[in-house]
Design an enzyme around this catalytic site. Structure first.
Site, mmCIF file in Angstrom:
data_model
loop_
_atom_site.group_PDB
_atom_site.id
_atom_site.type_symbol
_atom_site.label_atom_id
_atom_site.label_comp_id
_atom_site.label_asym_id
_atom_site.label_seq_id
_atom_site.Cartn_x
_atom_site.Cartn_y
_atom_site.Cartn_z
ATOM 1 N N GLU A 61 -5.110 -22.323 -3.996
ATOM 2 C CA GLU A 61 -4.188 -21.830 -5.033
ATOM 3 C C GLU A 61 -2.855 -21.367 -4.437
ATOM 4 O O GLU A 61 -1.910 -21.097 -5.158
ATOM 5 C CB GLU A 61 -4.852 -20.701 -5.840
ATOM 6 C CG GLU A 61 -4.930 -19.344 -5.172
ATOM 7 C CD GLU A 61 -6.022 -19.214 -4.100
ATOM 8 O OE1 GLU A 61 -6.208 -18.087 -3.594
ATOM 9 O OE2 GLU A 61 -6.679 -20.216 -3.760
ATOM 10 N N HIS B 172 -7.361 -21.165 0.779
ATOM 11 C CA HIS B 172 -6.790 -20.809 -0.529
ATOM 12 C C HIS B 172 -6.003 -21.972 -1.124
ATOM 13 O O HIS B 172 -4.785 -22.027 -0.977
ATOM 14 C CB HIS B 172 -5.852 -19.602 -0.361
ATOM 15 C CG HIS B 172 -6.561 -18.330 -0.076
ATOM 16 N ND1 HIS B 172 -7.036 -17.505 -1.066
ATOM 17 C CD2 HIS B 172 -6.902 -17.749 1.094
ATOM 18 C CE1 HIS B 172 -7.639 -16.458 -0.510
ATOM 19 N NE2 HIS B 172 -7.578 -16.587 0.782
ATOM 20 N N CYS C 212 -12.521 -18.660 -0.563
ATOM 21 C CA CYS C 212 -12.534 -17.502 0.332
ATOM 22 C C CYS C 212 -13.614 -16.494 -0.069
ATOM 23 O O CYS C 212 -14.799 -16.768 0.075
ATOM 24 C CB CYS C 212 -11.141 -16.894 0.409
ATOM 25 S SG CYS C 212 -10.883 -15.931 1.910
#
Length: 191
Positions: A170, A168, A78
């Site tokens: 994560e 994302h 991002c």
């Protein structure tokens, strides 16, 4: 294996947890000496403008740029991807500028501020990608490998040692992108 995670601003804790779960050591990068001895670097999501400003204030921009240009594996998500981009649509200057792509910030507008999409990511297969006020890649140089596309927009690329994602990884329980990143670091050690 030591993975540095830029910890100036943004969502770095989630990356840390995944990397630690995969058995690698994490170093939070907040100042120049934190870069010593890292084998890879993660540039997390957050506010790219704020991160870029802090990188300059802390004299981290040039050293990180140099490490990446010398082949340090980097995973950018991002805002991190915006930091890497050589060209940011509508802005005069870039930040690290090591990745030969043109990126568009907050590309999906408010109504599509956040969405999840199962997309095919070249090294890992089908992946539950979480987009939050995501940028997308408008164009890439010929030698940039496109790893994933959503709605005709490029959202994942690899350029030698640099991995960039608009979404994302994560924020999912799926560690495969981080595993792929760690495999790049391992291969880098064998060179």
């Amino acid at each position: 294996m030591r993975v540095g995670i830029l910890a100036l601003q943004g969502a770095f804790i989630e990356h840390e947890k995944i990397i630690q779960n995969l058995g690698a050591e994490v170093v939070e990068i907040r100042q120049l000496k934190d870069l010593d001895g890292i084998d890879g670097l993660i540039l997390p999501g957050g506010e790219s403008t704020v991160q870029g400003k802090l990188l300059r204030q802390l004299n981290l921009l040039k050293p990180i740029q140099q490490l990446i240009n010398e082949g340090l594996p980097v995973l950018a998500t991002c805002a991190g991807l915006i930091l890497l981009a050589k060209t940011i649509d509508g802005e005069e200057s870039a930040h690290l500028g090591t990745l030969p792509i043109v990126i568009k910030r907050n590309a999906y507008g408010r109504q599509l501020a956040s969405f999840t999409s199962d997309i095919d990511i070249k090294p890992v297969g089908s992946y539950p990608a979480v987009f939050i006020r995501a940028p997308y890649i408008e164009s890439v140089n010929d030698d940039v490998d496109i790893l994933g596309v959503v709605n005709d927009h490029i959202v994942a690329v690899q350029y030698h040692n640099q991995l960039g994602f608009s979404f994302h990884p994560e924020l999912t329980n799926d560690p495969r992108i981080h595993e792929y990143f760690l495999s790049l670091i391992k291969n880098n050690h064998h060179n």
